[in-house]
Design an enzyme around this catalytic site. Structure first.
Site, PDB file in Angstrom:
ATOM      1  N   LEU A 201       0.737  -1.259  -0.428  1.00  0.00           N
ATOM      2  CA  LEU A 201       0.024  -0.143  -0.260  1.00  0.00           C
ATOM      3  C   LEU A 201       1.156   1.621  -0.493  1.00  0.00           C
ATOM      4  O   LEU A 201       1.502   1.936   0.865  1.00  0.00           O
ATOM      5  CB  LEU A 201      -0.934   0.118   1.193  1.00  0.00           C
ATOM      6  CG  LEU A 201      -2.098  -1.132   1.445  1.00  0.00           C
ATOM      7  CD1 LEU A 201      -2.084  -1.215   2.586  1.00  0.00           C
ATOM      8  CD2 LEU A 201      -2.843  -1.945   0.731  1.00  0.00           C
TER       9      LEU A 201
ATOM     10  N   HIS B  34      -3.422   4.792  -2.282  1.00  0.00           N
ATOM     11  CA  HIS B  34      -4.290   3.329  -1.936  1.00  0.00           C
ATOM     12  C   HIS B  34      -5.174   3.990  -0.510  1.00  0.00           C
ATOM     13  O   HIS B  34      -5.901   3.751  -0.206  1.00  0.00           O
ATOM     14  CB  HIS B  34      -3.679   2.078  -1.518  1.00  0.00           C
ATOM     15  CG  HIS B  34      -3.385   1.063  -2.355  1.00  0.00           C
ATOM     16  ND1 HIS B  34      -1.595   0.792  -2.806  1.00  0.00           N
ATOM     17  CD2 HIS B  34      -3.379   0.789  -3.451  1.00  0.00           C
ATOM     18  CE1 HIS B  34      -1.595  -0.250  -3.765  1.00  0.00           C
ATOM     19  NE2 HIS B  34      -2.455   0.204  -4.112  1.00  0.00           N
TER      20      HIS B  34
ATOM     21  N   GLY C  30      -8.682   4.053  -8.447  1.00  0.00           N
ATOM     22  CA  GLY C  30      -7.984   4.920  -8.818  1.00  0.00           C
ATOM     23  C   GLY C  30      -8.112   5.953 -10.634  1.00  0.00           C
ATOM     24  O   GLY C  30      -7.878   4.093 -11.729  1.00  0.00           O
TER      25      GLY C  30
END
Ligand code: PAF
Length: 290
Positions: free
Chosen positions: A41, A45, A155
């Site tokens: 991550l 994120h 995203g």
């Protein structure tokens, strides 16, 4: 099972347990946000997670390196995995549940179903990575069925992936709101990606040519250049200027159909994919109508 609303992170690897949690959220009328990831991550994120925490009663994150979306010569085995530090990050921001299944849990022997979104998966990343979107669509639908979210956060760096997931949500009539979140960049412009950690210091410098070339393209478009051929050539020159990089594609296309455009007119996506060392990196920007 730990108490979720006391912000103790519940970690489960089991589909049945995750489904029980999802059911209890539903019974309590709680709005569930979901952030699917393959782990390692980064701030990109964490930004998706932040959006979920802000707008949902409960946030579920999944970490699963999905084997079916990797081709035979791709980086499945070397894909970065750092579960412990990921868990620490999730605890710190206050995520409610981490779903972290094994391969066997998600794809037990005898698993025979896969999902194909057509048309928009044939170009860009789908052309050079033919199994990518079948794997992504299959796992995302499975995750949606298991987690039962009201909202799911993705995203825009993976622009085409997001379009594929939008198509599957619409075509299969899923009651899930997809929330698009803009690309998060490092201070020097590099789009955040788990794969950035493969980059050597030299490759990291080379990788800056992606965002730099997009910026140059936007500048010349603002100055009046509309020919995709000219813009594509400019991007190519900028990418190859310092060497150390192989271009997979430069696409100037419609952001929904991914049909190539000869001229920049209307809303236009400029998307790039390159290989630098062991890493395949992508980046994009959208030119709004002007
Ligand atoms: O974008 C990713 O990290 C993955 O493609 C996803 C959506 C988690 C599916 O494995």
């Amino acid at each position: 099972m730990m108490e979720t609303n006391s912000k103790v992170l519940k970690v489960t690897s089991f589909i049945s347990e995750m489904k029980d949690v999802a059911r209890s959220f539903k019974e309590n009328d709680l709005n569930v946000g979901f952030v699917p990831t393959m782990g390692c991550l980064h701030e990109g994120h964490l930004n998706l997670i932040k959006k979920s925490l802000e707008s949902c009663d409960r946030t579920v994150v999944s970490i699963f390196v999905n084997q079916t979306q990797f081709g035979p010569n791709e980086d499945l085995h070397s894909y970065p995995r750092q579960l412990q530090s990921d868990i620490e990050k999730l605890e710190e921001v206050g995520v409610d549940v981490l779903f972290h299944p094994t391969n066997e849990e998600m794809y037990p022997s005898g698993h025979k179903t896969s999902l194909q979104v057509n048309k928009i998966t044939k170009s860009l990343c789908g052309k050079s990575r033919p199994s990518l979107f079948i794997g992504v669509s299959t796992v995302v639908l499975k995750l949606f069925n298991i987690v039962q979210p009201n909202k799911a956060f993705f995203g825009e760096k993976d622009w085409q992936q997001l379009a594929v997931i939008e198509a599957l949500v619409e075509d299969l009539n899923l009651d899930i709101a997809l929330i698009r979140v803009p690309i998060v960049r490092e201070a020097d412009g590099l789009a955040m990606s788990s794969r950035n950690c493969y980059l050597s210091p030299q490759d990291r410098i080379t990788a800056l040519s992606l965002s730099r070339s997009l910026k140059q393209a936007v500048d010349v478009i603002r100055q009046g250049t509309t020919s995709s051929k000219v813009i594509s050539h400019l991007i190519q020159q900028c990418l190859l200027e310092k060497g150390g990089l192989e271009i997979d594609y430069i696409s100037i296309c419609d952001p929904k159909s991914f049909k190539e455009k000869e001229q920049i007119c209307g809303r236009t996506l400029i998307a790039l994919a390159v290989k630098i060392g062991k890493s395949r990196l992508i980046d994009n920007c959208v030119i709004e109508e002007f």
